[in-house]
Design a protein around this motif. Structure first.
Motif, PDB file in Angstrom:
ATOM      1  N   MET A   1       0.868  -1.508   0.037  1.00 51.26           N
ATOM      2  CA  MET A   1      -0.172   0.093  -0.081  1.00 51.26           C
ATOM      3  C   MET A   1       0.831   0.996  -0.006  1.00 51.26           C
ATOM      4  N   GLN A   2       0.413   1.562  -1.064  1.00 48.49           N
ATOM      5  CA  GLN A   2       1.613   3.351  -1.217  1.00 48.49           C
ATOM      6  C   GLN A   2       0.674   4.553  -0.708  1.00 48.49           C
ATOM      7  N   GLY A   3       1.538   5.394  -0.289  1.00 53.30           N
ATOM      8  CA  GLY A   3       1.702   6.393   0.337  1.00 53.30           C
ATOM      9  C   GLY A   3       1.365   6.731   1.985  1.00 53.30           C
ATOM     10  N   PRO A   4       2.169   8.072   2.048  1.00 53.85           N
ATOM     11  CA  PRO A   4       1.989   8.289   3.402  1.00 53.85           C
ATOM     12  C   PRO A   4       0.888   8.262   4.294  1.00 53.85           C
ATOM     13  N   ILE A   5       0.948   8.135   5.271  1.00 55.07           N
ATOM     14  CA  ILE A   5       0.247   7.820   6.733  1.00 55.07           C
ATOM     15  C   ILE A   5      -0.711   8.796   7.191  1.00 55.07           C
ATOM     16  N   VAL A   6      -0.836   9.603   7.558  1.00 53.24           N
ATOM     17  CA  VAL A   6      -1.158  11.046   7.232  1.00 53.24           C
ATOM     18  C   VAL A   6      -2.707  10.649   9.124  1.00 53.24           C
ATOM     19  N   SER A   7      -1.968  11.920   9.638  1.00 55.00           N
ATOM     20  CA  SER A   7      -2.928  11.656  10.937  1.00 55.00           C
ATOM     21  C   SER A   7      -3.425  13.732  11.344  1.00 55.00           C
ATOM     22  N   PHE A   8      -4.297  13.201  11.374  1.00 53.72           N
ATOM     23  CA  PHE A   8      -4.810  15.012  12.038  1.00 53.72           C
ATOM     24  C   PHE A   8      -5.191  15.085  13.685  1.00 53.72           C
ATOM     25  N   HIS A   9      -4.880  13.557  14.177  1.00 53.77           N
ATOM     26  CA  HIS A   9      -4.746  13.546  15.426  1.00 53.77           C
ATOM     27  C   HIS A   9      -3.896  14.512  16.191  1.00 53.77           C
ATOM     28  N   PRO A  10      -4.713  15.518  16.818  1.00 50.08           N
ATOM     29  CA  PRO A  10      -3.695  15.651  17.486  1.00 50.08           C
ATOM     30  C   PRO A  10      -2.804  16.108  18.591  1.00 50.08           C
ATOM     31  N   MET A  11      -2.373  14.736  18.779  1.00 51.28           N
ATOM     32  CA  MET A  11      -1.358  13.870  19.716  1.00 51.28           C
ATOM     33  C   MET A  11      -0.422  13.273  18.884  1.00 51.28           C
ATOM     34  N   ILE A  12      -0.626  12.572  18.272  1.00 54.46           N
ATOM     35  CA  ILE A  12      -0.205  11.256  17.036  1.00 54.46           C
ATOM     36  C   ILE A  12      -0.026  12.069  15.967  1.00 54.46           C
ATOM     37  N   ASP A  13       1.443  11.651  15.692  1.00 52.91           N
ATOM     38  CA  ASP A  13       2.367  11.672  14.231  1.00 52.91           C
ATOM     39  C   ASP A  13       2.633  10.640  13.857  1.00 52.91           C
ATOM     40  N   ALA A  14       2.596  10.975  12.132  1.00 48.63           N
ATOM     41  CA  ALA A  14       2.835   9.813  11.202  1.00 48.63           C
ATOM     42  C   ALA A  14       3.954  11.174  10.369  1.00 48.63           C
ATOM     43  N   ASP A  15       3.784   9.724   9.364  1.00 47.59           N
ATOM     44  CA  ASP A  15       4.525  10.760   8.281  1.00 47.59           C
ATOM     45  C   ASP A  15       4.293  11.884   7.743  1.00 47.59           C
ATOM     46  N   ARG A  16       2.792  12.349   7.671  1.00 43.93           N
ATOM     47  CA  ARG A  16       2.485  13.431   7.327  1.00 43.93           C
ATOM     48  C   ARG A  16       1.381  13.941   8.566  1.00 43.93           C
ATOM     49  N   HIS A  17       1.445  15.618   9.338  1.00 47.40           N
ATOM     50  CA  HIS A  17       0.301  15.766  10.864  1.00 47.40           C
ATOM     51  C   HIS A  17       0.215  16.905  10.151  1.00 47.40           C
ATOM     52  N   ILE A  18      -1.158  16.853  10.276  1.00 44.98           N
ATOM     53  CA  ILE A  18      -2.002  18.146   9.750  1.00 44.98           C
ATOM     54  C   ILE A  18      -2.586  18.090  11.368  1.00 44.98           C
ATOM     55  N   LEU A  19      -2.317  19.370  11.703  1.00 45.81           N
ATOM     56  CA  LEU A  19      -3.216  19.771  12.670  1.00 45.81           C
ATOM     57  C   LEU A  19      -4.624  21.268  12.281  1.00 45.81           C
ATOM     58  N   LEU A  20      -4.838  20.970  12.954  1.00 43.85           N
ATOM     59  CA  LEU A  20      -6.436  22.516  12.445  1.00 43.85           C
ATOM     60  C   LEU A  20      -6.298  22.854  13.384  1.00 43.85           C
ATOM     61  N   VAL A  21      -5.632  23.775  13.362  1.00 42.19           N
ATOM     62  CA  VAL A  21      -5.499  24.217  14.885  1.00 42.19           C
ATOM     63  C   VAL A  21      -7.288  26.290  14.739  1.00 42.19           C
ATOM     64  N   SER A  22      -7.745  26.343  15.870  1.00 41.10           N
ATOM     65  CA  SER A  22      -8.575  27.250  15.846  1.00 41.10           C
ATOM     66  C   SER A  22      -9.365  27.467  14.691  1.00 41.10           C
ATOM     67  N   ARG A  23      -9.554  26.115  14.072  1.00 35.97           N
ATOM     68  CA  ARG A  23     -10.849  25.776  13.593  1.00 35.97           C
ATOM     69  C   ARG A  23     -10.618  25.976  11.940  1.00 35.97           C
ATOM     70  N   ARG A  24      -9.744  26.392  11.765  1.00 31.53           N
ATOM     71  CA  ARG A  24      -9.317  26.581  10.346  1.00 31.53           C
ATOM     72  C   ARG A  24      -9.431  26.070   9.173  1.00 31.53           C
ATOM     73  N   ALA A  25     -10.069  26.723   8.119  1.00 34.65           N
ATOM     74  CA  ALA A  25     -10.708  25.507   6.470  1.00 34.65           C
ATOM     75  C   ALA A  25      -9.263  24.451   6.427  1.00 34.65           C
ATOM     76  N   LEU A  26     -10.036  23.575   6.345  1.00 30.47           N
ATOM     77  CA  LEU A  26      -8.980  23.086   4.739  1.00 30.47           C
ATOM     78  C   LEU A  26      -9.050  23.323   3.854  1.00 30.47           C
ATOM     79  N   ASP A  27      -8.010  23.106   3.460  1.00 30.16           N
ATOM     80  CA  ASP A  27      -7.419  23.510   2.330  1.00 30.16           C
ATOM     81  C   ASP A  27      -7.208  22.848   1.522  1.00 30.16           C
ATOM     82  N   ARG A  28      -6.759  23.513  -0.133  1.00 33.17           N
ATOM     83  CA  ARG A  28      -5.967  22.644  -0.714  1.00 33.17           C
ATOM     84  C   ARG A  28      -5.044  21.804  -1.016  1.00 33.17           C
ATOM     85  N   ALA A  29      -3.879  21.754   0.252  1.00 34.75           N
ATOM     86  CA  ALA A  29      -2.863  21.011   1.067  1.00 34.75           C
ATOM     87  C   ALA A  29      -3.310  19.751   1.560  1.00 34.75           C
TER      88      ALA A  29
END
Length: 290
Positions: free
Chosen positions: A1-29
């Protein structure tokens, strides 16, 4: 299975960690990251827009949260348990307190069949703060300002439920993927609510046969509803069969040893899930303290 593991969990890191602080909207990235992900780690109760993106793209994700984002709260729980045909105390749902009072005063058969006293559960809230015991419609009417009928991720309203004596205790089964943690919550002397926030105490070495039955029922619910993570409350009357009381998608951690212990359990569940996908569990880890 190809591709990075992405985490939106604030306390769990992975290949890519996305933090949605201050309720920011999802963006293209964010959207491109999810589109290219091999797997996505989510918070216990993710934002609806994040879940819609991940599920819509068909990405493997943990935990599955579709039920949590549609049937949360006491009214949502009742709808789910009824639809699945799983055992629970006799209950009647209403949209507003006034409607429940009117039905009780009018002698509606399904309400009268609940007996007295009746457990009143507002759709929202937690920690036993939105649950009451009443003996007549006048007592219920007086609770109108206190009953919280709004639920963040589920239908609004309230539930009238038959009061069943559980011997002063209920069983909390925390579902963590393929594993679980279970413990009894014992009410203080003379009290009927066993929530830890209401003074309840935890016991693990008690009524082991009953505990096994309660865990088995929680597992039935898990399979039927497609749940990965939830705190399920089970009532087991002495000499009776287990009944499902509530499904808590965001629950207290006190009975699990606190937040740090819960995060370790969460990470372990994520690791087992990643391994089942053929991915290296070591690619997910708890965030380091600053």
């Amino acid at each position: 299975m190809q591709g990075p593991i992405v985490s939106f969990h604030p306390m769990i890191d992975a290949d890519r960690h996305i933090l949605l602080v201050s309720r920011r909207a999802l963006d293209r990235a964010d959207r491109l990251a999810v589109a290219g992900a091999a797997a996505v780690i989510l918070p216990q109760t993710p934002r609806p827009d994040v879940y819609e993106l991940v599920a819509g793209l068909g990405k493997p994700h943990f935990p599955r949260a579709g039920v949590a984002l549609s049937l949360d709260g006491k009214v949502g729980n009742l709808r789910l348990l009824t639809a699945l045909g799983l055992p629970h105390p006799a209950s009647v749902a209403f949209a507003e307190v006034a409607a429940a009072v009117a039905a009780w005063r009018a002698g509606r058969p399904d309400v009268l069949a609940l007996g007295r006293p009746v457990v009143v559960k507002g759709a929202g809230g937690g920690m036993g703060q939105n649950v009451f015991l009443v003996n007549d419609p006048d007592e219920l009417s007086a609770l109108t300002p206190q009953v919280q009928t709004h639920s963040l991720h589920g239908p609004r309203g309230l539930v009238l439920q038959r009061f069943i004596d559980g011997g002063g205790a209920d069983l909390r089964v925390v579902l963590l993927g393929l594993r679980h943690e279970a413990y009894w919550r014992v009410a203080p002397s003379g009290q009927w609510r066993s929530n830890l926030s209401q003074g309840g105490q935890t016991l693990r070495d008690r009524r082991s046969a009953d505990m096994a039955q309660g865990v088995a029922l929680a597992r039935r619910l898990q399979r039927a509803a497609g749940l990965d993570m939830a705190g399920v409350d089970v009532l087991i009357p002495p000499g009776g069969q287990p009944l499902l009381l509530e499904i808590n998608f965001y629950f207290g951690r006190g009975g699990l040893g606190g937040t740090a212990s819960f995060l370790e359990l969460y990470l372990a569940a994520v690791g087992r899930w990643l391994a089942a996908l053929g991915l290296d569990p070591g690619r997910a880890r708890l965030c380091a303290d600053d």
